[in-house]
Design an enzyme around this catalytic site. Structure first.
Site, PDB file in Angstrom:
ATOM      1  N   ALA A   1     -20.069  17.114 -57.168  1.00 28.59           N
ATOM      2  CA  ALA A   1     -19.241  18.145 -56.524  1.00 28.59           C
ATOM      3  C   ALA A   1     -19.291  19.500 -57.217  1.00 28.59           C
ATOM      4  CB  ALA A   1     -17.798  17.688 -56.366  1.00 28.59           C
ATOM      5  N   ALA A   2     -20.184  19.672 -58.190  1.00 29.03           N
ATOM      6  CA  ALA A   2     -20.283  20.987 -58.841  1.00 29.03           C
ATOM      7  C   ALA A   2     -20.695  22.049 -57.815  1.00 29.03           C
ATOM      8  CB  ALA A   2     -21.291  20.934 -59.982  1.00 29.03           C
ATOM      9  N   GLY A   3     -21.661  21.699 -56.965  1.00 33.87           N
ATOM     10  CA  GLY A   3     -22.108  22.651 -55.942  1.00 33.87           C
ATOM     11  C   GLY A   3     -21.000  22.954 -54.941  1.00 33.87           C
ATOM     12  N   ASP A   4     -20.231  21.942 -54.577  1.00 31.05           N
ATOM     13  CA  ASP A   4     -19.122  22.152 -53.635  1.00 31.05           C
ATOM     14  C   ASP A   4     -18.061  23.057 -54.255  1.00 31.05           C
ATOM     15  OD1 ASP A   4     -20.403  20.355 -51.909  1.00 31.05           O
ATOM     16  OD2 ASP A   4     -19.351  18.644 -52.782  1.00 31.05           O
TER      17      ASP A   4
HETATM   18  O1  RIB Z   1     -21.287  16.832 -53.123  1.00 32.16           O
HETATM   19  C1  RIB Z   1     -20.639  15.722 -53.672  1.00 32.16           C
HETATM   20  C2  RIB Z   1     -20.205  14.780 -52.588  1.00 32.16           C
HETATM   21  O2  RIB Z   1     -21.346  14.268 -51.940  1.00 32.16           O
HETATM   22  C3  RIB Z   1     -19.450  13.575 -53.058  1.00 32.16           C
HETATM   23  O3  RIB Z   1     -18.060  13.800 -53.173  1.00 32.16           O
HETATM   24  C4  RIB Z   1     -19.806  12.515 -52.041  1.00 32.16           C
HETATM   25  O4  RIB Z   1     -18.766  12.213 -51.159  1.00 32.16           O
HETATM   26  C5  RIB Z   1     -21.009  13.069 -51.293  1.00 32.16           C
HETATM   27  O5  RIB Z   1     -20.686  13.394 -50.027  1.00 32.16           O
END
Ligand code: RIB
Length: 293
Positions: free
Chosen positions: A242-245
């Protein structure tokens, strides 16, 4: 008015921590297991809300315990979930192995996310009133295209994270203002391994690109402008999930506040650097005061 709308996925992340990921046909023993609310869409929504954005989420959770927890996590971070449907069947799940370097491998099973094939009444009204629409590729492409089309009709800035990487239809790219792939996704989309070269190629299809480069920071390029590299803070990563998110959620908030791109990228990098120092997806996203510090 909601500043940021996320049209995207919610997944319960089922995370095994092990020294290394198994090879095909191999079994390895892990040291810890956690269930963590995640999903690229929900992660971006939570990251943006914690970074100070006013955020609404469009998507779906299943009629199960995971669905209740996913909705609760969004709401607890201040995300508006009025347009998050609860549908029959299981919620989306992501099956993740995190190794001792903090790197991960993920299998996503869409579950409820797969039912989001189009916009329903009310979705377009909320998108139309937003500044920014955040999209990823964990919902059916038909919904992503519909969302981008709605944003285009109403002059809403559209930011697409092309993950998981897949070929993108020209009509979708034509509606995107800013594309934010990581280095691997950029290479998959263009066939060019070098980030500068990939960015140049992507600019033929979208006006602006930010390529995230992990510990090496991020690279911005815009049509007719000079590329700009922004380094990332040096930190010890325990889990890069989730770093990119987190980067995208924080970037959207900073751009929505009118900050110039270099400053917005530095801010987003700080948020991502905080995220990788903690385990899990939504559990690792920083609040605004932490990013500022
Ligand atoms: O980008 C990270 C996410 O990718 C995770 O939280 C997982 O759910 C996948 O969708």
């Amino acid at each position: 008015m909601t500043g940021i709308v996320v049209l995207g996925s919610t997944n319960m992340d089922l995370v095994a921590y092990a020294a290394r990921a198994p090879k095909l046909g191999e079994t390895v023993t892990g040291r810890e297991f956690r269930t963590v609310p995640g999903g690229k869409g929900a992660n971006q929504a939570v990251a943006a809300a914690r970074a100070g954005g006013e955020v609404a989420m469009i998507g779906a959770v299943g009629e199960d315990e995971f669905g209740e927890r996913l909705r609760h996590t969004l709401e607890a971070s201040g995300v508006d979930t009025d347009l998050l449907r609860t549908v029959e069947g299981p919620s989306g799940t992501a099956h993740i192995v995190v190794d001792d370097e903090g790197s991960n491998a993920i299998v996503v099973v869409p579950g409820a996310n797969g039912t989001v094939t189009h916009l329903v009444p009310g979705d377009e009204t909320v998108i139309a009133a937003a500044d920014t629409l955040l999209l990823q590729l964990e919902l059916p492409l038909s919904a992503v295209r519909a969302g981008a089309g709605a944003a285009r009709r109403h002059g809403v800035r559209t930011v697409l994270t092309p993950a998981p990487a897949q070929p993108l239809p020209p009509d979708l790219l034509a509606a995107v203002d800013l594309l934010v792939p990581n280095e691997h996704e950029a290479a998959t989309l263009t066939g060019i391994a070098d980030a500068h070269g990939a960015a140049e190629s992507l600019l033929r299809q979208v006006p602006e690109v930010v390529i995230t480069l992990g510990a090496a920071g991020s690279l911005y390029a815009a049509r007719g402008g000079r590329a700009l590299a922004v380094p990332a803070p040096r930190v010890e990563a325990v889990d890069t999930t989730a770093a990119g998110d987190t980067f995208v959620g924080a970037l959207a908030v900073a751009l929505g506040e009118g900050r110039p791109m270099p400053e917005a990228m530095r801010w987003a990098s700080a948020a991502a650097a905080l995220c990788v120092q903690r385990p899990g997806a939504s559990t690792s996203m920083p609040y605004r005061t932490e990013i500022e510090a």
